[in-house]
Design an enzyme around this catalytic site. Structure first.
Site, PDB file in Angstrom:
ATOM      1  N   CYS A  78     -55.124 -10.574 -11.974  1.00  0.00           N
ATOM      2  CA  CYS A  78     -55.644 -11.342 -13.103  1.00  0.00           C
ATOM      3  C   CYS A  78     -55.980 -12.770 -12.648  1.00  0.00           C
ATOM      4  O   CYS A  78     -56.863 -12.947 -11.822  1.00  0.00           O
ATOM      5  CB  CYS A  78     -54.672 -11.299 -14.281  1.00  0.00           C
ATOM      6  SG  CYS A  78     -55.435 -11.828 -15.841  1.00  0.00           S
ATOM      7  N   HIS A 178     -54.814  -5.698 -15.122  1.00  0.00           N
ATOM      8  CA  HIS A 178     -53.371  -5.676 -14.862  1.00  0.00           C
ATOM      9  C   HIS A 178     -52.967  -4.258 -14.461  1.00  0.00           C
ATOM     10  O   HIS A 178     -52.750  -3.415 -15.335  1.00  0.00           O
ATOM     11  CB  HIS A 178     -52.599  -6.096 -16.116  1.00  0.00           C
ATOM     12  CG  HIS A 178     -52.662  -7.552 -16.411  1.00  0.00           C
ATOM     13  ND1 HIS A 178     -51.761  -8.452 -15.875  1.00  0.00           N
ATOM     14  CD2 HIS A 178     -53.520  -8.277 -17.167  1.00  0.00           C
ATOM     15  CE1 HIS A 178     -52.057  -9.670 -16.311  1.00  0.00           C
ATOM     16  NE2 HIS A 178     -53.122  -9.593 -17.083  1.00  0.00           N
ATOM     17  N   GLU A 180     -50.196  -3.210 -13.464  1.00  0.00           N
ATOM     18  CA  GLU A 180     -48.837  -2.931 -13.947  1.00  0.00           C
ATOM     19  C   GLU A 180     -48.821  -2.526 -15.420  1.00  0.00           C
ATOM     20  O   GLU A 180     -47.804  -2.045 -15.921  1.00  0.00           O
ATOM     21  CB  GLU A 180     -47.929  -4.147 -13.705  1.00  0.00           C
ATOM     22  CG  GLU A 180     -48.091  -5.302 -14.674  1.00  0.00           C
ATOM     23  CD  GLU A 180     -49.279  -6.209 -14.393  1.00  0.00           C
ATOM     24  OE1 GLU A 180     -49.374  -7.251 -15.074  1.00  0.00           O
ATOM     25  OE2 GLU A 180     -50.105  -5.897 -13.508  1.00  0.00           O
TER      26      GLU A 180
END
Length: 198
Positions: A78, A178, A180
């Site tokens: 990001c 992202h 994750e």
């Protein structure tokens, strides 16, 4: 086992990145210790918030030149990806200059900013970061600034205009999304960074 280090930029949800690697069975450490950063096998540069705050934190920690001199694979996430470029319109700021390109506000295309939610990512054929990930898979984005497509662009996304979803130059890799928070595709992306990038 590889030594994966998450650089503590003091401006990111570091625990969610660490948990994503934990779920994959990789041990990670969050640190701003220069020696540990320099000795890591792989590094993650996460970031949320403003480029100015992030660059100030890195300067205060003495990490700007350290990051610029790294030779092992580094993945920016990001804001961490944006910091890898030359310059940001957000605050008219010089960044880490790890690859050419600039970070600019996404154009007004009658779509709400920030760009937030799931969107399709289209990648260059046979890139090792996308091994076993279906073309045009969905990843999770939260951002108002981005990097328009340039020679370092590996994958793109479209939000009114195309922008870089993944960039790479030498040992530096960046993802605007992202991983994750991107489900199975994001987990595969992180696994590929650890296993496929040398």
């Amino acid at each position: 086992m590889q030594n994966i280090t998450i650089i503590n930029t003091r401006c990111a949800n570091l625990s969610s990145v660490k948990f994503a690697f934990d779920r994959l069975g990789y041990h990670t450490e969050i640190t701003d210790n220069i020696e540990k950063i320099q000795s890591a096998d792989k590094l993650i540069l996460p970031g949320v918030g403003t480029a100015k705050a992030a660059m100030q934190n890195l300067a205060d920690l003495g990490l700007i030149e350290v990051i610029q001199s790294l030779t092992q694979p580094v993945l920016g996430i990001c804001l961490g990806m944006q910091l890898m470029t030359d310059y940001s319109e957000e605050g008219n700021l010089d960044l880490l200059k790890l690859m050419s390109g600039k970070t600019e506000k996404l154009p007004d295309c009658q779509l709400p900013l920030p760009h937030m939610g799931w969107n399709k990512v289209h990648y260059a054929a046979d890139h090792p970061l996308f091994a076993e990930i279906a073309q045009d898979s969905y990843f999770y984005f939260v951002h108002s600034y981005g990097v328009l497509p340039n020679p370092h662009t590996v994958a793109t996304c479209d939000y009114g205009v195309p922008f870089s979803a993944v960039i790479q130059h030498n040992n530096f890799y960046g993802a605007q999304f992202h991983p994750e928070r991107s489900g199975k595709a994001g987990a595969l992306f992180l696994r590929n960074f650890v296993e496929n990038i040398k």
